[in-house]
Design a protein around this motif. Structure first.
Motif, PDB file in Angstrom:
ATOM      1  N   VAL A 193     117.131  95.734  99.084  1.00 24.25           N
ATOM      2  CA  VAL A 193     115.934  95.704  99.934  1.00 24.25           C
ATOM      3  C   VAL A 193     115.031  96.885  99.599  1.00 24.25           C
ATOM      4  N   ILE A 194     115.591  98.089  99.582  1.00 25.31           N
ATOM      5  CA  ILE A 194     114.793  99.274  99.259  1.00 25.31           C
ATOM      6  C   ILE A 194     114.275  99.180  97.830  1.00 25.31           C
ATOM      7  N   ARG A 195     115.107  98.713  96.916  1.00 29.14           N
ATOM      8  CA  ARG A 195     114.669  98.549  95.523  1.00 29.14           C
ATOM      9  C   ARG A 195     113.466  97.614  95.454  1.00 29.14           C
ATOM     10  N   SER A 196     113.527  96.488  96.166  1.00 31.68           N
ATOM     11  CA  SER A 196     112.417  95.538  96.172  1.00 31.68           C
ATOM     12  C   SER A 196     111.161  96.155  96.781  1.00 31.68           C
ATOM     13  N   LEU A 197     111.321  96.950  97.828  1.00 30.52           N
ATOM     14  CA  LEU A 197     110.168  97.619  98.428  1.00 30.52           C
ATOM     15  C   LEU A 197     109.541  98.608  97.444  1.00 30.52           C
ATOM     16  N   LEU A 198     110.385  99.372  96.754  1.00 27.23           N
ATOM     17  CA  LEU A 198     109.872 100.334  95.777  1.00 27.23           C
ATOM     18  C   LEU A 198     109.118  99.633  94.648  1.00 27.23           C
ATOM     19  N   ILE A 199     109.647  98.528  94.171  1.00 23.06           N
ATOM     20  CA  ILE A 199     108.960  97.767  93.123  1.00 23.06           C
ATOM     21  C   ILE A 199     107.628  97.242  93.646  1.00 23.06           C
ATOM     22  N   ALA A 200     107.610  96.744  94.878  1.00 23.44           N
ATOM     23  CA  ALA A 200     106.365  96.243  95.465  1.00 23.44           C
ATOM     24  C   ALA A 200     105.333  97.363  95.591  1.00 23.44           C
ATOM     25  N   ILE A 201     105.773  98.556  95.975  1.00 25.22           N
ATOM     26  CA  ILE A 201     104.868  99.695  96.130  1.00 25.22           C
ATOM     27  C   ILE A 201     104.310 100.130  94.773  1.00 25.22           C
ATOM     28  N   VAL A 202     105.202 100.321  93.814  1.00 22.66           N
ATOM     29  CA  VAL A 202     104.794 100.869  92.518  1.00 22.66           C
ATOM     30  C   VAL A 202     104.116  99.817  91.635  1.00 22.66           C
ATOM     31  N   GLU A 203     104.702  98.647  91.538  1.00 27.04           N
ATOM     32  CA  GLU A 203     104.196  97.639  90.600  1.00 27.04           C
ATOM     33  C   GLU A 203     103.101  96.744  91.170  1.00 27.04           C
ATOM     34  N   LEU A 204     103.144  96.497  92.470  1.00 29.62           N
ATOM     35  CA  LEU A 204     102.180  95.572  93.069  1.00 29.62           C
ATOM     36  C   LEU A 204     101.118  96.272  93.912  1.00 29.62           C
ATOM     37  N   GLY A 205     101.246  97.586  94.091  1.00 28.59           N
ATOM     38  CA  GLY A 205     100.245  98.331  94.847  1.00 28.59           C
ATOM     39  C   GLY A 205     100.338  98.170  96.349  1.00 28.59           C
ATOM     40  N   VAL A 206     101.482  97.765  96.859  1.00 30.65           N
ATOM     41  CA  VAL A 206     101.647  97.608  98.301  1.00 30.65           C
ATOM     42  C   VAL A 206     101.463  98.969  98.981  1.00 30.65           C
ATOM     43  N   GLU A 207     100.688  98.977 100.041  1.00 32.80           N
ATOM     44  CA  GLU A 207     100.423 100.208 100.782  1.00 32.80           C
ATOM     45  C   GLU A 207     100.938 100.142 102.212  1.00 32.80           C
ATOM     46  N   GLU A 208     101.398  98.968 102.619  1.00 32.23           N
ATOM     47  CA  GLU A 208     101.890  98.809 103.982  1.00 32.23           C
ATOM     48  C   GLU A 208     103.090  97.882 103.980  1.00 32.23           C
ATOM     49  N   ILE A 209     104.089  98.273 104.751  1.00 25.30           N
ATOM     50  CA  ILE A 209     105.298  97.464 104.899  1.00 25.30           C
ATOM     51  C   ILE A 209     105.360  97.012 106.345  1.00 25.30           C
ATOM     52  N   MET A 210     105.521  95.720 106.513  1.00 24.13           N
ATOM     53  CA  MET A 210     105.660  95.157 107.852  1.00 24.13           C
ATOM     54  C   MET A 210     107.075  94.605 107.986  1.00 24.13           C
ATOM     55  N   VAL A 211     107.840  95.213 108.875  1.00 26.26           N
ATOM     56  CA  VAL A 211     109.173  94.711 109.182  1.00 26.26           C
ATOM     57  C   VAL A 211     108.988  93.735 110.335  1.00 26.26           C
ATOM     58  N   ILE A 212     109.255  92.460 110.069  1.00 23.74           N
ATOM     59  CA  ILE A 212     109.022  91.437 111.088  1.00 23.74           C
ATOM     60  C   ILE A 212     110.337  90.750 111.409  1.00 23.74           C
ATOM     61  N   GLY A 213     110.835  91.020 112.601  1.00 20.14           N
ATOM     62  CA  GLY A 213     111.997  90.308 113.110  1.00 20.14           C
ATOM     63  C   GLY A 213     111.504  89.070 113.843  1.00 20.14           C
ATOM     64  N   HIS A 214     112.431  88.288 114.328  1.00 25.15           N
ATOM     65  CA  HIS A 214     112.013  87.107 115.089  1.00 25.15           C
ATOM     66  C   HIS A 214     112.941  86.893 116.269  1.00 25.15           C
ATOM     67  N   THR A 215     112.407  86.225 117.274  1.00 20.43           N
ATOM     68  CA  THR A 215     113.202  85.925 118.458  1.00 20.43           C
ATOM     69  C   THR A 215     114.317  84.955 118.085  1.00 20.43           C
ATOM     70  N   ASP A 216     115.352  84.939 118.884  1.00 17.16           N
ATOM     71  CA  ASP A 216     116.490  84.035 118.688  1.00 17.16           C
ATOM     72  C   ASP A 216     117.120  84.176 117.307  1.00 17.16           C
ATOM     73  N   CYS A 217     117.211  85.395 116.808  1.00 18.09           N
ATOM     74  CA  CYS A 217     117.796  85.625 115.490  1.00 18.09           C
ATOM     75  C   CYS A 217     119.289  85.333 115.521  1.00 18.09           C
ATOM     76  N   GLY A 218     119.735  84.528 114.577  1.00 11.22           N
ATOM     77  CA  GLY A 218     121.140  84.138 114.515  1.00 11.22           C
ATOM     78  C   GLY A 218     122.090  85.278 114.197  1.00 11.22           C
TER      79      GLY A 218
END
Length: 159
Positions: A52-77
């Motif tokens: 997960v962290i590796r994917s975030l780092l790649i998104a930040i460095v390679e894709l220019g992501v500047e914001e991370i949104m952690v989105i949970g959902h109701t009724d999570c299994g």
């Protein structure tokens, strides 16, 4: 749909997001792109140096992501997953005790690794804090936590 249910409710630069194109004629290709970004059961960061962290780092460095949104959902299994019951189920399906013990010998707190969480809100807050405090995540990255209602689509800001 995403404007009315998400983007109109949060301060996010849409050009720095990835949402599947529902109009793409090749829906399988579009879904594969989306699935390749980041998805995990419970939305939790279990290993601070895992995929997960590796994917975030790649998104930040390679894709220019500047914001991370952690989105949970109701009724999570994953909410009330009982790690002990899961281990017993694994053994009843043929996973040998030696394999389970090997995880423990490798330093994995197996019960915690399999466990769920008490509330979606706390899970989101814990994940946001893990990402914010990670030594490799740049400090200028905006990180927010949200819960989306699976019935109404309403988005609640958690942190």
């Amino acid at each position: 749909f995403m404007d009315s249910n998400l983007f109109n409710h949060v301060n996010v630069d849409k050009s720095r997001t990835f949402v599947p194109n529902g109009l793409n004629e090749d829906s399988e290709d579009e879904c594969a792109k989306y699935d390749a970004i980041i998805k995990n059961a419970g939305g939790m960061v279990i290993n601070p140096f895992g995929s997960v962290i590796r994917s975030l780092l790649i998104a930040i460095v390679e894709l220019g992501v500047e914001e991370i949104m952690v989105i949970g959902h109701t009724d999570c299994g994953v909410r009330h997953v009982d790690s002990h019951a899961m281990i017993e189920h694994m053994k009843s399906r043929g996973v040998p005790q030696e394999s389970i013990d090997l995880m423990k010998y490798c330093g994995v707190d197996f019960e915690s690794w399999l466990a769920g969480f008490d509330t979606e809100e706390q899970s989101v807050m814990d994940t946001v804090e893990t990402i914010k405090n990670h030594p490799l995540i740049p400090h200028d990255i905006r990180i927010g936590g949200y819960i989306i209602d699976t019935f109404t689509g309403a988005l609640e800001v958690i942190c």
